[in-house]
Design a protein around this motif. Structure first.
Motif, PDB file in Angstrom:
ATOM      1  N   ASP A 217      -7.380  -1.809  -2.453  1.00 11.66           N
ATOM      2  CA  ASP A 217      -6.549  -2.497  -1.471  1.00 11.66           C
ATOM      3  C   ASP A 217      -7.156  -3.875  -1.256  1.00 11.66           C
ATOM      4  O   ASP A 217      -8.130  -4.036  -0.532  1.00 11.66           O
ATOM      5  CB  ASP A 217      -6.535  -1.678  -0.177  1.00 11.66           C
TER       6      ASP A 217
ATOM      7  N   HIS B 201      -5.291   0.289   6.156  1.00 11.51           N
ATOM      8  CA  HIS B 201      -4.352   0.086   5.043  1.00 11.51           C
ATOM      9  C   HIS B 201      -2.940  -0.287   5.494  1.00 11.51           C
ATOM     10  O   HIS B 201      -2.066  -0.462   4.646  1.00 11.51           O
ATOM     11  CB  HIS B 201      -4.306   1.334   4.161  1.00 11.51           C
TER      12      HIS B 201
ATOM     13  N   GLU C  91     -10.758  -0.471   0.308  1.00 13.89           N
ATOM     14  CA  GLU C  91     -10.875  -1.914   0.422  1.00 13.89           C
ATOM     15  C   GLU C  91     -12.244  -2.312  -0.133  1.00 13.89           C
ATOM     16  O   GLU C  91     -13.255  -1.749   0.284  1.00 13.89           O
ATOM     17  CB  GLU C  91     -10.819  -2.347   1.885  1.00 13.89           C
TER      18      GLU C  91
ATOM     19  N   ASN D 250       0.822  -1.209   0.000  1.00 13.49           N
ATOM     20  CA  ASN D 250       0.000   0.000   0.000  1.00 13.49           C
ATOM     21  C   ASN D 250       0.855   1.258   0.000  1.00 13.49           C
ATOM     22  O   ASN D 250       0.505   2.262  -0.630  1.00 13.49           O
ATOM     23  CB  ASN D 250      -0.936  -0.009   1.214  1.00 13.49           C
TER      24      ASN D 250
ATOM     25  N   THR E 184      -3.425  -3.696  -4.663  1.00 14.61           N
ATOM     26  CA  THR E 184      -2.425  -4.254  -3.762  1.00 14.61           C
ATOM     27  C   THR E 184      -2.899  -5.606  -3.244  1.00 14.61           C
ATOM     28  O   THR E 184      -4.085  -5.815  -3.009  1.00 14.61           O
ATOM     29  CB  THR E 184      -2.146  -3.319  -2.581  1.00 14.61           C
TER      30      THR E 184
END
Length: 403
Positions: free
Chosen positions: A219, A135, A186, A106, A245
């Motif tokens: 994420d 994160h 997310e 991240n 990520t």
């Protein structure tokens, strides 16, 4: 074997730990220093995607350890190229940078977005993130996170992370200005209590980013690599992110993460990004083994079947005990309690004899479930039955001690 406290004082005290030492694990089960077994529905916070000590990963590590550990990221190595090729072929991304943790991936995404902003958006640097998001634990990723209280622990924060509200597109739009370069979220907020972003919201973010010339970063440290029933959670909404990520499940238990980007966004110059252990062959060989297991015929169908079983089982418990339902995606699920006894349930389940049960309560009124993706139907049934017993014990105790 007694618990040996001599090593405890040598470890930095960073979290409350029970006085037990895990010594071995296999699949969905762990064993401590006394020989007691535990059914594990945490799996290292969704890290062990194939359970403890999966044969594929053990074999990959053993074979690779005899060949090459780390030639340095200044050189190519075969396992990193093999895993990168698999990831790009299975996703919408063109370039992969391997890291050692989700926070590091991240951090790389933040750096990449800011570099892109320097080149294509007049130096724009702000990244819109979300309330209650998580994160990572570096200074920048803590600043990007919306976890309550994190803005003061290591103040001052890293500037440039205004917070919107998940599933509220208007709150995102209101934060966009000339200094905004990206939106980062997310697909399912895990630490917040397993709160999914809706399909409409994800699609709305993609449209807003396109309208404003912004990057969209997902994420997927917790949601990626099969956890939600698809290889990547963004696939559920049919969008094309610019950056993704990965962490946790990508290594199946070893330190591995990835920063994935589309070609047009891959703007790092030589020297902008690196890391001593990044992309080393030992860890990426494990990643290849995990990827191949997850993409084998029938594997994801089994994940979805077990997800349905777990969802229905948790809902049945909720109905029985008058709780507030369950939610989640795939095998990342939450049971919403009707009172703040999540911590008591976790402790009672762990201490249960003769076999314990490992659960997680990220919030006092909620339990989170992150079993191995190859958990069996019998193991889910066993967990649900044991959880029912534990709730009965806790609730009976609450009645007995009530005024």
């Amino acid at each position: 074997m007694e618990f040996d406290r001599s090593g405890v004082d040598a470890l930095m005290d960073i979290t409350k730990r029970p006085e037990l030492v895990f010594v071995r694990g296999q699949g969905s089960w762990l064993e401590d220093h006394t020989g007691k077994r535990y059914l594990d529905f945490m799996q290292g916070w969704a890290v062990n995607s194939l359970g403890h000590c999966p044969p594929q990963v053990v074999k990959a590590l053993s074979q690779q350890a005899e060949q090459l550990l780390n030639p340095s990221p200044a050189f190519y190595n075969a396992p990193s190229m093999a895993l990168a090729t698999r990831l790009t072929a299975a996703s919408v991304f063109d370039r992969i940078f391997f890291a050692n943790s989700g926070a590091e991936a991240n951090e790389g995404a933040i750096k990449l977005a800011r570099k892109w902003g320097q080149l294509h958006r007049g130096g724009a640097y702000k990244i819109i993130t979300f309330e209650h998001s998580f994160h990572g634990r570096t200074l920048a990723t803590m600043s990007a996170s919306g976890k309550p209280g994190w803005d003061t622990i290591f103040a001052p924060q890293v500037d440039g992370f205004p917070k919107a509200r998940l599933n509220d597109l208007a709150s995102v739009r209101a934060l966009v200005d000339e200094q905004t370069v990206a939106i980062m979220l997310e697909p399912v907020q895990g630490e917040a209590g397993v709160v999914p972003a809706t399909t409409e919201f994800m699609q709305g973010l993609r449209k807003l980013a396109d309208e404003q010339g912004l990057l969209l970063i997902v994420d997927e440290v917790q949601t990626g690599f099969g956890r939600t029933g698809k290889l990547f959670a963004y696939e559920h909404s049919g969008i094309t992110p610019d950056i993704m990520t990965l962490g946790k499940g990508i290594g199946g238990g070893v330190p591995l993460a990835a920063l994935c980007a589309r070609e047009a966004v891959s703007v790092f110059a030589h020297g902008d990004q690196g890391g001593t252990y990044n992309g080393n062959p030992l860890m990426t060989a494990a990643g290849v083994a995990v990827f191949d297991a997850l993409t084998a015929p029938g594997f994801m169908a089994s994940v979805n079947a077990r997800a349905t079983q777990l969802s229905q089982g948790l809902q049945a418990l909720s109905d029985k005990w008058g709780m507030k339902g369950e939610r989640g995606m795939g095998l990342l699920r939450a049971l919403m309690l009707d009172r703040d006894d999540g911590g008591a349930i976790v402790e009672a389940a762990r201490d249960w004899a003769p076999e314990g049960l490992l659960l997680n309560a990220p919030r006092p009124n909620l339990l989170r479930f992150m079993p191995a993706l190859n958990v069996s139907a019998d193991e889910i049934d066993a967990m649900l039955a044991r959880l029912d017993e534990v709730i009965d014990k806790i609730r009976a105790g609450a009645v007995l001690t009530a005024p």
